[in-house]
Design a protein around this motif. Structure first.
Motif, PDB file in Angstrom:
ATOM      1  N   ALA A 202      90.868  -9.210   9.325  1.00 12.20           N
ATOM      2  CA  ALA A 202      89.222  -9.187   8.643  1.00 12.20           C
ATOM      3  C   ALA A 202      89.301  -8.695   7.386  1.00 12.20           C
ATOM      4  CB  ALA A 202      88.470  -8.284   9.688  1.00 12.20           C
ATOM      5  N   ARG A 203      88.031  -9.182   6.478  1.00 17.07           N
ATOM      6  CA  ARG A 203      88.224  -9.020   5.116  1.00 17.07           C
ATOM      7  C   ARG A 203      87.640  -7.735   5.257  1.00 17.07           C
ATOM      8  NH1 ARG A 203      85.321 -13.770   2.085  1.00 17.07           N
ATOM      9  NH2 ARG A 203      83.600 -13.359   3.601  1.00 17.07           N
ATOM     10  N   PRO A 204      88.378  -6.793   4.444  1.00 14.06           N
ATOM     11  CA  PRO A 204      87.841  -5.304   4.223  1.00 14.06           C
ATOM     12  C   PRO A 204      86.341  -5.249   3.691  1.00 14.06           C
ATOM     13  CG  PRO A 204      89.892  -5.706   3.347  1.00 14.06           C
ATOM     14  CD  PRO A 204      89.478  -6.917   3.636  1.00 14.06           C
ATOM     15  N   GLY A 205      85.667  -4.386   4.263  1.00 12.28           N
ATOM     16  CA  GLY A 205      84.012  -4.278   3.988  1.00 12.28           C
ATOM     17  C   GLY A 205      83.348  -5.253   4.795  1.00 12.28           C
ATOM     18  N   GLU A 206      83.700  -6.163   5.253  1.00 12.93           N
ATOM     19  CA  GLU A 206      82.871  -7.158   5.983  1.00 12.93           C
ATOM     20  C   GLU A 206      81.863  -6.437   6.917  1.00 12.93           C
ATOM     21  OE1 GLU A 206      81.842 -10.761   5.849  1.00 12.93           O
ATOM     22  OE2 GLU A 206      83.897 -11.140   5.854  1.00 12.93           O
ATOM     23  N   PRO A 207      80.657  -6.680   6.755  1.00 14.61           N
ATOM     24  CA  PRO A 207      79.663  -5.904   7.514  1.00 14.61           C
ATOM     25  C   PRO A 207      80.009  -6.396   9.329  1.00 14.61           C
ATOM     26  CG  PRO A 207      78.507  -7.705   6.472  1.00 14.61           C
ATOM     27  CD  PRO A 207      79.795  -7.432   5.996  1.00 14.61           C
ATOM     28  N   ASP A 208      79.932  -5.448  10.142  1.00 14.54           N
ATOM     29  CA  ASP A 208      80.055  -5.608  11.672  1.00 14.54           C
ATOM     30  C   ASP A 208      78.530  -6.048  12.027  1.00 14.54           C
ATOM     31  OD1 ASP A 208      80.708  -6.186  14.187  1.00 14.54           O
ATOM     32  OD2 ASP A 208      80.847  -3.995  14.277  1.00 14.54           O
TER      33      ASP A 208
END
Length: 209
Positions: A202-208
């Protein structure tokens, strides 16, 4: 001679090729499935080598949560995920409606009732995936491939991971570079018979969301 393996673009929503039902057998160390196939879908005469390599090399999927088979075809990846993680919900998605119907029938025949086989535009937008397994449709073209991967990799959970199998001569190395450039940490976890299995975090900082 052209076989029905070659006739239609399997990434069309509604294949114009006349129905020609068939079946294939998927045999893995932990699984033996007979799968219904048809013309106008991906690899209807055999489980293709890339899919088999993916299924033989990926680690076990998470035991629960939402999992995704991106480009499900008639379902060998989705049904393997569901068999290995019976407590998880497996979303099997495809643009090809014939494939979606076949996957649903194959899941029912295998009594895998937690497979959700749906068209790509019918997935609830709030769903986030703990893992994605895919033999992506490279032949749709680079721009469309990048758009598709951006759409679905952005829906990984923060600790989620995707596994993609891509042939070297169809651009596995350039795809790995592009994924890293876009912020998805990507490494090669397996290499066999000109196929590469890429692990995409997952892309770091991608909002959940």
């Amino acid at each position: 001679m052209v076989t029905f393996y070659d006739v239609a673009h399997y990434f069309e929503e509604r294949p114009e090729t006349a129905s020609r039902p068939g079946s294939v057998t998927l045999v893995l160390p932990d699984l033996h499935l007979k799968l219904e196939t048809d013309s106008g879908v991906f690899s209807p005469e055999r489980v293709d080598q890339g899919t088999r390599i993916l299924l033989e090399t990926v680690p076990p999927p998470p035991a629960e949560g939402d999992l995704l088979d991106l480009g499900c075809g008639y379902g060998p990846i989705a049904l393997t995920m569901a068999s290995r993680a019976p407590g998880a919900t497996v979303w099997a998605v495809d643009v090809n409606r014939r494939s979606v119907e076949l996957c649903a029938r194959n899941a029912r025949a295998a009594a895998l009732d937690k497979v959700r086989s749906v068209h790509v535009d019918e997935v609830p937008p709030e769903i986030r995936y703990r893992t994605i397994w895919s033999n992506p449709a490279i032949r749709i073209g680079k721009a469309a491939l990048h758009e598709m991967l951006t759409r679905w990799l952005s829906r990984l959970t923060p600790d989620g991971v995707a596994y993609l199998v891509v042939q070297k001569h169809l651009g596995s190395d350039s795809l790995q570079r592009w994924l890293n450039e876009q912020g998805w940490p990507t490494t090669r976890t397996a290499s066999r018979s000109s196929y590469r299995v890429l692990q995409v975090q997952a892309r770091p900082g991608e909002p959940d969301r």
